[in-house]
Design a protein around this motif. Structure first.
Motif, short mmCIF file in Angstrom:
data_model
loop_
_atom_site.label_atom_id
_atom_site.label_comp_id
_atom_site.label_asym_id
_atom_site.label_seq_id
_atom_site.Cartn_x
_atom_site.Cartn_y
_atom_site.Cartn_z
N SER A 77 0.84 -1.20 0.00
CA SER A 77 0.00 0.00 0.00
C SER A 77 0.87 1.24 0.00
O SER A 77 2.05 1.20 0.42
N PRO A 78 0.34 2.38 -0.46
CA PRO A 78 1.15 3.60 -0.56
C PRO A 78 1.84 3.97 0.76
O PRO A 78 1.22 3.95 1.83
N LEU A 122 -2.22 8.31 -3.82
CA LEU A 122 -2.65 7.12 -4.54
C LEU A 122 -3.79 6.45 -3.77
O LEU A 122 -3.75 6.34 -2.55
N THR A 123 -4.80 6.02 -4.48
CA THR A 123 -5.98 5.43 -3.85
C THR A 123 -6.02 3.92 -4.09
O THR A 123 -5.27 3.37 -4.91
N GLY A 124 -6.94 3.28 -3.38
CA GLY A 124 -7.14 1.86 -3.60
C GLY A 124 -7.58 1.55 -5.02
O GLY A 124 -7.21 0.52 -5.59
N VAL A 125 -8.38 2.45 -5.61
CA VAL A 125 -8.82 2.27 -6.99
C VAL A 125 -7.63 2.34 -7.94
O VAL A 125 -7.55 1.58 -8.92
N ASP A 126 -6.69 3.26 -7.67
CA ASP A 126 -5.48 3.35 -8.49
C ASP A 126 -4.74 2.01 -8.48
O ASP A 126 -4.32 1.51 -9.54
N LEU A 127 -4.58 1.43 -7.30
CA LEU A 127 -3.85 0.17 -7.19
C LEU A 127 -4.61 -0.97 -7.86
O LEU A 127 -3.99 -1.86 -8.46
N GLN A 128 -5.94 -0.95 -7.77
CA GLN A 128 -6.73 -1.98 -8.44
C GLN A 128 -6.55 -1.90 -9.95
O GLN A 128 -6.45 -2.94 -10.63
N LEU A 129 -6.49 -0.67 -10.47
CA LEU A 129 -6.30 -0.50 -11.90
C LEU A 129 -4.92 -1.02 -12.34
O LEU A 129 -4.81 -1.74 -13.34
N VAL A 130 -3.89 -0.69 -11.57
CA VAL A 130 -2.55 -1.17 -11.91
C VAL A 130 -2.51 -2.70 -11.82
O VAL A 130 -1.86 -3.36 -12.65
N GLN A 131 -3.22 -3.26 -10.85
CA GLN A 131 -3.25 -4.72 -10.74
C GLN A 131 -3.90 -5.36 -11.96
O GLN A 131 -3.45 -6.41 -12.44
N ALA A 154 4.49 2.69 -3.92
CA ALA A 154 3.55 1.58 -3.78
C ALA A 154 3.91 0.52 -4.80
O ALA A 154 4.65 0.80 -5.75
N SER A 155 3.40 -0.68 -4.62
CA SER A 155 3.68 -1.78 -5.56
C SER A 155 2.50 -2.73 -5.61
O SER A 155 1.76 -2.88 -4.64
N VAL A 156 2.35 -3.38 -6.76
CA VAL A 156 1.40 -4.49 -6.89
C VAL A 156 2.17 -5.68 -7.46
O VAL A 156 3.16 -5.51 -8.18
#
Length: 245
Positions: A93-94, A147-156, A123-125
């Motif tokens: 997480s960020p 950075l939001t949770g939605v950002d990380l979901q998109l990168v994932q 942050a990393s996925v």
């Protein structure tokens, strides 16, 4: 419900990562993954690190030179978010590198270098192949927006799309075979970096611009990027890449 422009860009990115012909360049796929990530999430930089058969972390590609240098630093120091995420194979997480010395506590040598380069959070996925992590997609952020949770979901989603294409290359292959492909891509990375340096010196430009030119030339002619880089390293520079002609 009508699609908004960002929805269209996301769909185009997923299609671009998935619709690769057999024999595609693995390193180019990973670089495209970082390019789409930067454009869609709004981070300053993105990179890909992998874990080889011997359990060593190495950087594979980066969206820009600042990110590449920080990835190299982490591999050399054996410390940093890229190293942690690649080894753990899990979401990071960020992390705000400024906040109460948090970054310095976790990564005392990496954090000052990241801050000096202008980054404020990381942050990393995981980069997954058939549910198994083989590396990480690392986000280096600058600026006030968090950075939001939605950002990380998109990168994932982008990372999983690239991982699926790796898994399906020609036919379904084992995880170890995918790691072997990624390790081969490390060799391609070295050749491309040599070609970038040669072009930058010859054209009097920076290495990032040299890479853009190299990649544009390869794409316009449907040529393998690594093959073109090998030509440049051998001194066989196409005339329209060489201003001295």
């Amino acid at each position: 419900m009508s699609a908004v422009p960002r929805d269209v860009l996301v769909a185009q990115a997923v299609f671009d990562l998935a619709a690769r012909p057999d024999g595609f360049d693995v390193l180019e796929l990973m670089h495209d993954l970082t390019t789409h990530t930067v454009r869609l999430v709004g981070v300053r930089s993105a990179g890909v690190t992998i874990l080889d058969h011997d359990g060593r972390v190495d950087y594979l590609t980066a969206s820009d030179e600042d990110c590449r240098r920080l990835e190299e630093d982490q591999v050399e120091l054996d410390e940093g978010p890229c190293v942690d995420s690649t080894r753990n194979g899990s979401l990071l997480s960020p992390v705000n590198l400024h906040r109460a010395g948090l970054g310095s506590q976790r990564w005392p040598r990496f954090t000052p270098r990241a801050l000096a380069a202008g980054y404020s959070s990381v942050a990393s996925v995981p980069l997954r192949v058939s549910e198994s992590a083989v590396g990480a997609v690392n986000l280096l952020h600058a600026g006030p927006r968090r950075l939001t949770g939605v950002d990380l979901q998109l990168v994932q989603v982008l990372a999983d799309t690239a991982g699926t294409r790796l898994h399906q290359r020609r036919t379904l292959i084992a995880r170890n075979d995918v790691i072997a492909q990624l390790e081969t891509a490390l060799s391609s990375r070295i050749v491309i970096e040599q070609a970038k340096g040669i072009l930058a010196s010859r054209l009097g430009t920076d290495v990032q611009d040299a890479f853009v030119r190299l990649r544009a030339h390869a794409r316009s002619r449907q040529q393998n990027l690594t093959d073109l880089a090998r030509m440049v390293v051998r001194g066989q520079i196409p005339a329209d890449l060489d201003r001295t002609h």
